[in-house]
Design a protein around this motif. Structure first.
Motif, PDB file in Angstrom:
ATOM      1  N   ALA A  74       0.807  -1.229   0.000  1.00  0.00           N
ATOM      2  CA  ALA A  74       0.000   0.000   0.000  1.00  0.00           C
ATOM      3  C   ALA A  74       0.838   1.277   0.000  1.00  0.00           C
ATOM      4  O   ALA A  74       0.335   2.331  -0.391  1.00  0.00           O
ATOM      5  CB  ALA A  74      -0.923   0.008   1.215  1.00  0.00           C
ATOM      6  N   VAL A  75       2.075   1.199   0.434  1.00  0.00           N
ATOM      7  CA  VAL A  75       2.926   2.396   0.521  1.00  0.00           C
ATOM      8  C   VAL A  75       3.939   2.342  -0.619  1.00  0.00           C
ATOM      9  O   VAL A  75       4.882   1.559  -0.588  1.00  0.00           O
ATOM     10  CB  VAL A  75       3.648   2.465   1.882  1.00  0.00           C
ATOM     11  CG1 VAL A  75       4.571   3.670   1.932  1.00  0.00           C
ATOM     12  CG2 VAL A  75       2.628   2.525   3.011  1.00  0.00           C
ATOM     13  N   PRO A  76       3.759   3.157  -1.647  1.00  0.00           N
ATOM     14  CA  PRO A  76       4.661   3.082  -2.800  1.00  0.00           C
ATOM     15  C   PRO A  76       6.023   3.691  -2.496  1.00  0.00           C
ATOM     16  O   PRO A  76       6.118   4.725  -1.835  1.00  0.00           O
ATOM     17  CB  PRO A  76       3.924   3.905  -3.864  1.00  0.00           C
ATOM     18  CG  PRO A  76       3.139   4.905  -3.077  1.00  0.00           C
ATOM     19  CD  PRO A  76       2.715   4.192  -1.826  1.00  0.00           C
ATOM     20  N   GLU A 136      -4.311 -10.159  -5.993  1.00  0.00           N
ATOM     21  CA  GLU A 136      -3.325 -10.638  -6.971  1.00  0.00           C
ATOM     22  C   GLU A 136      -4.028 -11.299  -8.155  1.00  0.00           C
ATOM     23  O   GLU A 136      -3.676 -11.066  -9.315  1.00  0.00           O
ATOM     24  CB  GLU A 136      -2.359 -11.620  -6.310  1.00  0.00           C
ATOM     25  CG  GLU A 136      -1.261 -12.112  -7.244  1.00  0.00           C
ATOM     26  CD  GLU A 136      -0.258 -13.004  -6.545  1.00  0.00           C
ATOM     27  OE1 GLU A 136       0.618 -13.553  -7.237  1.00  0.00           O
ATOM     28  OE2 GLU A 136      -0.342 -13.154  -5.307  1.00  0.00           O
ATOM     29  N   LEU A 137      -5.039 -12.118  -7.865  1.00  0.00           N
ATOM     30  CA  LEU A 137      -5.783 -12.785  -8.938  1.00  0.00           C
ATOM     31  C   LEU A 137      -6.554 -11.758  -9.775  1.00  0.00           C
ATOM     32  O   LEU A 137      -6.563 -11.834 -11.012  1.00  0.00           O
ATOM     33  CB  LEU A 137      -6.750 -13.803  -8.338  1.00  0.00           C
ATOM     34  CG  LEU A 137      -6.115 -15.034  -7.663  1.00  0.00           C
ATOM     35  CD1 LEU A 137      -7.175 -15.822  -6.903  1.00  0.00           C
ATOM     36  CD2 LEU A 137      -5.433 -15.916  -8.704  1.00  0.00           C
ATOM     37  N   ALA A 138      -7.189 -10.797  -9.110  1.00  0.00           N
ATOM     38  CA  ALA A 138      -7.940  -9.778  -9.840  1.00  0.00           C
ATOM     39  C   ALA A 138      -7.003  -8.870 -10.624  1.00  0.00           C
ATOM     40  O   ALA A 138      -7.339  -8.416 -11.729  1.00  0.00           O
ATOM     41  CB  ALA A 138      -8.783  -8.953  -8.874  1.00  0.00           C
ATOM     42  N   GLY A 139      -5.823  -8.612 -10.064  1.00  0.00           N
ATOM     43  CA  GLY A 139      -4.858  -7.761 -10.752  1.00  0.00           C
ATOM     44  C   GLY A 139      -4.471  -8.322 -12.105  1.00  0.00           C
ATOM     45  O   GLY A 139      -4.281  -7.567 -13.077  1.00  0.00           O
ATOM     46  N   ALA A 140      -4.344  -9.632 -12.180  1.00  0.00           N
ATOM     47  CA  ALA A 140      -4.019 -10.254 -13.466  1.00  0.00           C
ATOM     48  C   ALA A 140      -5.128 -10.001 -14.485  1.00  0.00           C
ATOM     49  O   ALA A 140      -4.858  -9.779 -15.677  1.00  0.00           O
ATOM     50  CB  ALA A 140      -3.800 -11.750 -13.268  1.00  0.00           C
ATOM     51  N   GLN A 141      -6.381 -10.011 -14.026  1.00  0.00           N
ATOM     52  CA  GLN A 141      -7.508  -9.735 -14.915  1.00  0.00           C
ATOM     53  C   GLN A 141      -7.509  -8.267 -15.363  1.00  0.00           C
ATOM     54  O   GLN A 141      -7.775  -7.948 -16.520  1.00  0.00           O
ATOM     55  CB  GLN A 141      -8.827 -10.059 -14.202  1.00  0.00           C
ATOM     56  CG  GLN A 141      -8.942 -11.490 -13.691  1.00  0.00           C
ATOM     57  CD  GLN A 141      -9.018 -12.498 -14.822  1.00  0.00           C
ATOM     58  OE1 GLN A 141      -9.600 -12.224 -15.872  1.00  0.00           O
ATOM     59  NE2 GLN A 141      -8.410 -13.665 -14.617  1.00  0.00           N
ATOM     60  N   VAL A 142      -7.197  -7.371 -14.413  1.00  0.00           N
ATOM     61  CA  VAL A 142      -7.164  -5.933 -14.723  1.00  0.00           C
ATOM     62  C   VAL A 142      -6.105  -5.646 -15.777  1.00  0.00           C
ATOM     63  O   VAL A 142      -6.338  -4.902 -16.743  1.00  0.00           O
ATOM     64  CB  VAL A 142      -6.894  -5.119 -13.444  1.00  0.00           C
ATOM     65  CG1 VAL A 142      -6.614  -3.651 -13.786  1.00  0.00           C
ATOM     66  CG2 VAL A 142      -8.081  -5.216 -12.485  1.00  0.00           C
ATOM     67  N   THR A 150       3.658   4.910  -9.394  1.00  0.00           N
ATOM     68  CA  THR A 150       4.329   3.644  -9.693  1.00  0.00           C
ATOM     69  C   THR A 150       4.136   3.163 -11.119  1.00  0.00           C
ATOM     70  O   THR A 150       4.835   2.248 -11.551  1.00  0.00           O
ATOM     71  CB  THR A 150       3.820   2.542  -8.744  1.00  0.00           C
ATOM     72  OG1 THR A 150       2.400   2.370  -8.946  1.00  0.00           O
ATOM     73  CG2 THR A 150       4.064   2.922  -7.300  1.00  0.00           C
ATOM     74  N   GLY A 151       3.190   3.742 -11.849  1.00  0.00           N
ATOM     75  CA  GLY A 151       2.854   3.219 -13.174  1.00  0.00           C
ATOM     76  C   GLY A 151       3.899   3.521 -14.223  1.00  0.00           C
ATOM     77  O   GLY A 151       4.775   4.380 -14.043  1.00  0.00           O
ATOM     78  N   PRO A 152       3.833   2.810 -15.346  1.00  0.00           N
ATOM     79  CA  PRO A 152       4.798   3.008 -16.427  1.00  0.00           C
ATOM     80  C   PRO A 152       4.602   4.312 -17.180  1.00  0.00           C
ATOM     81  O   PRO A 152       5.459   4.714 -17.958  1.00  0.00           O
ATOM     82  CB  PRO A 152       4.554   1.801 -17.343  1.00  0.00           C
ATOM     83  CG  PRO A 152       3.115   1.430 -17.104  1.00  0.00           C
ATOM     84  CD  PRO A 152       2.863   1.737 -15.650  1.00  0.00           C
ATOM     85  N   GLY A 153       3.447   4.967 -16.980  1.00  0.00           N
ATOM     86  CA  GLY A 153       3.206   6.239 -17.635  1.00  0.00           C
ATOM     87  C   GLY A 153       2.832   6.132 -19.097  1.00  0.00           C
ATOM     88  O   GLY A 153       2.872   7.123 -19.824  1.00  0.00           O
ATOM     89  N   ASP A 154       2.458   4.931 -19.547  1.00  0.00           N
ATOM     90  CA  ASP A 154       2.114   4.748 -20.965  1.00  0.00           C
ATOM     91  C   ASP A 154       0.638   4.434 -21.167  1.00  0.00           C
ATOM     92  O   ASP A 154       0.237   3.985 -22.231  1.00  0.00           O
ATOM     93  CB  ASP A 154       2.968   3.639 -21.568  1.00  0.00           C
ATOM     94  CG  ASP A 154       2.841   2.312 -20.807  1.00  0.00           C
ATOM     95  OD1 ASP A 154       2.011   2.235 -19.884  1.00  0.00           O
ATOM     96  OD2 ASP A 154       3.575   1.367 -21.145  1.00  0.00           O
ATOM     97  N   GLY A 155      -0.172   4.642 -20.109  1.00  0.00           N
ATOM     98  CA  GLY A 155      -1.601   4.410 -20.248  1.00  0.00           C
ATOM     99  C   GLY A 155      -2.053   3.008 -19.890  1.00  0.00           C
ATOM    100  O   GLY A 155      -3.251   2.758 -19.812  1.00  0.00           O
ATOM    101  N   ALA A 161      -2.589  -2.311 -11.600  1.00  0.00           N
ATOM    102  CA  ALA A 161      -3.447  -3.104 -10.719  1.00  0.00           C
ATOM    103  C   ALA A 161      -3.103  -2.865  -9.258  1.00  0.00           C
ATOM    104  O   ALA A 161      -2.572  -3.733  -8.564  1.00  0.00           O
ATOM    105  CB  ALA A 161      -3.327  -4.587 -11.072  1.00  0.00           C
ATOM    106  N   THR A 162      -3.389  -1.672  -8.762  1.00  0.00           N
ATOM    107  CA  THR A 162      -3.199  -1.397  -7.343  1.00  0.00           C
ATOM    108  C   THR A 162      -4.251  -2.164  -6.543  1.00  0.00           C
ATOM    109  O   THR A 162      -5.262  -2.602  -7.095  1.00  0.00           O
ATOM    110  CB  THR A 162      -3.341   0.102  -7.057  1.00  0.00           C
ATOM    111  OG1 THR A 162      -4.704   0.485  -7.321  1.00  0.00           O
ATOM    112  CG2 THR A 162      -2.395   0.935  -7.904  1.00  0.00           C
ATOM    113  N   PRO A 163      -4.043  -2.343  -5.237  1.00  0.00           N
ATOM    114  CA  PRO A 163      -5.082  -2.983  -4.429  1.00  0.00           C
ATOM    115  C   PRO A 163      -6.435  -2.290  -4.542  1.00  0.00           C
ATOM    116  O   PRO A 163      -7.478  -2.944  -4.524  1.00  0.00           O
ATOM    117  CB  PRO A 163      -4.520  -2.902  -3.003  1.00  0.00           C
ATOM    118  CG  PRO A 163      -3.045  -2.900  -3.198  1.00  0.00           C
ATOM    119  CD  PRO A 163      -2.811  -2.121  -4.447  1.00  0.00           C
TER     120      PRO A 163
END
Length: 316
Positions: free
Chosen positions: A165-167, A223-229, A285-290, A294-296
């Motif tokens: 939760a803390v980037p 984690e499972l939902a993040g893969a779907q996102v 934290t994102g790559p900045g490319d759109g 998948a954050t919590p």
């Protein structure tokens, strides 16, 4: 420069041979780093040939910005090469240099942020940037979550959640990441209004509430939902949703039933929202490319949407 008949140099001769000033030689001598061999009858310092090598080593170490206590420890090593003292001093300097470089990169990105923004935005952005160090500390974010999480949560589970939760501030941020982190800092430091709940309902439930079961299960479900996102898939029933519901059921020592699912959806929807926090985390934290991050928070919303759709379909 030849040695005098007694095989020693004066302080001026040593300074000339080493290419330094007499003041420099005297400075290191007075601090015990450059011992003199003897004194002349007039009380003047005399140095042996070994003093030249020692003086050159001192200058090399100081050129690396090593402080005098570190230089002393290195010179006192028995093997004459600095040994462990030199390794420790160099490692410490490298760590400090890395910190300094990160601070400079954050300062540069902050300056670019001010330079590139519209004039009417500068006062607000200066206020945000002025509230954080460069590079920023994550302590305010960690304090926010410690107040949010249930008090009886086991230390290991709490630590595992904080890791997610803390980037961590990026080492080489862009202006947008600096702004997002500054806004995160402002978000977690804002007061919680008395008119709005500050914690999820699950955290204030019955005495037999099991926070360890809840957060361990949520970590797996996210984690499972993040893969779907990340694949861009719409919310749907499946393993991720089952794991999500099971976490809440286990935390309340109850069973996952259709009735439980129908009650869980509205309960979660009524919880206080911190979507803006997760949006800012994605910017930091994102790559900045759109691409979706998948954050919590994103995973939680995906799962809640899947639960709402499933219960609505079952009721139709």
């Amino acid at each position: 420069m030849p040695l005098s008949p007694d095989g020693l140099w004066s302080i001026g001769e040593l300074a000339e041979h080493a290419g330094v000033t007499v003041k420099t030689v005297r400075f290191y001598s007075d601090r015990g780093l450059l011992p003199e061999a003897s004194r002349s009858s007039g009380g003047h310092r005399r140095y042996g040939p070994a003093a030249l090598d020692r003086l050159r080593l001192i200058r090399s170490l100081r050129a690396l910005d090593l402080p005098l206590p570190e230089v002393r420890r290195i010179l006192d090593e028995d093997d004459g090469t600095g040994g462990q003292a030199l390794e420790a001093a160099v490692a410490g300097q490298l760590r400090q240099l890395g910190d300094d470089i990160r601070a400079l990169r954050w300062r540069e990105a902050g300056l670019r942020l001010i330079q590139e923004c519209a004039p009417q935005e500068r006062a607000d952005r200066l206020r945000l940037l002025g509230a954080v160090a460069a590079p920023p500390s994550t302590d305010p974010l960690a304090r926010f979550w410690r107040a949010w999480l249930p008090p009886r949560m086991p230390a290991r589970a709490r630590s595992a959640f904080l890791d997610v939760a803390v980037p961590a501030p990026p080492d080489d941020p862009g202006p947008a990441q600096v702004l997002a982190f500054a806004r995160l800092n402002a978000f977690v430091n804002r007061p919680c209004l008395a008119s709005e709940p500050c914690q999820p309902a699950a955290h204030t439930s019955a005495p037999d509430f099991r926070p360890d079961a809840l957060y361990a299960g949520l970590a797996e479900a996210y984690e499972l939902a993040g893969a779907q996102v990340r694949r861009g898939r719409a919310p749907r029933a499946g393993e991720a949703l089952d794991c999500f519901v099971a976490a809440y059921a286990a935390s309340g020592r109850t069973r996952d039933t259709p009735y439980f699912r129908r009650a869980l959806g509205p309960s979660l929807a009524a919880d206080p929202r911190i979507d803006h926090y997760w949006e800012l985390v994605a910017e930091v934290t994102g790559p900045g490319d759109g691409r979706p991050v998948a954050t919590p928070g994103v995973a939680h919303d995906w799962l809640l949407a899947a639960l709402t759709a499933q219960t609505a379909e079952a009721a139709a």
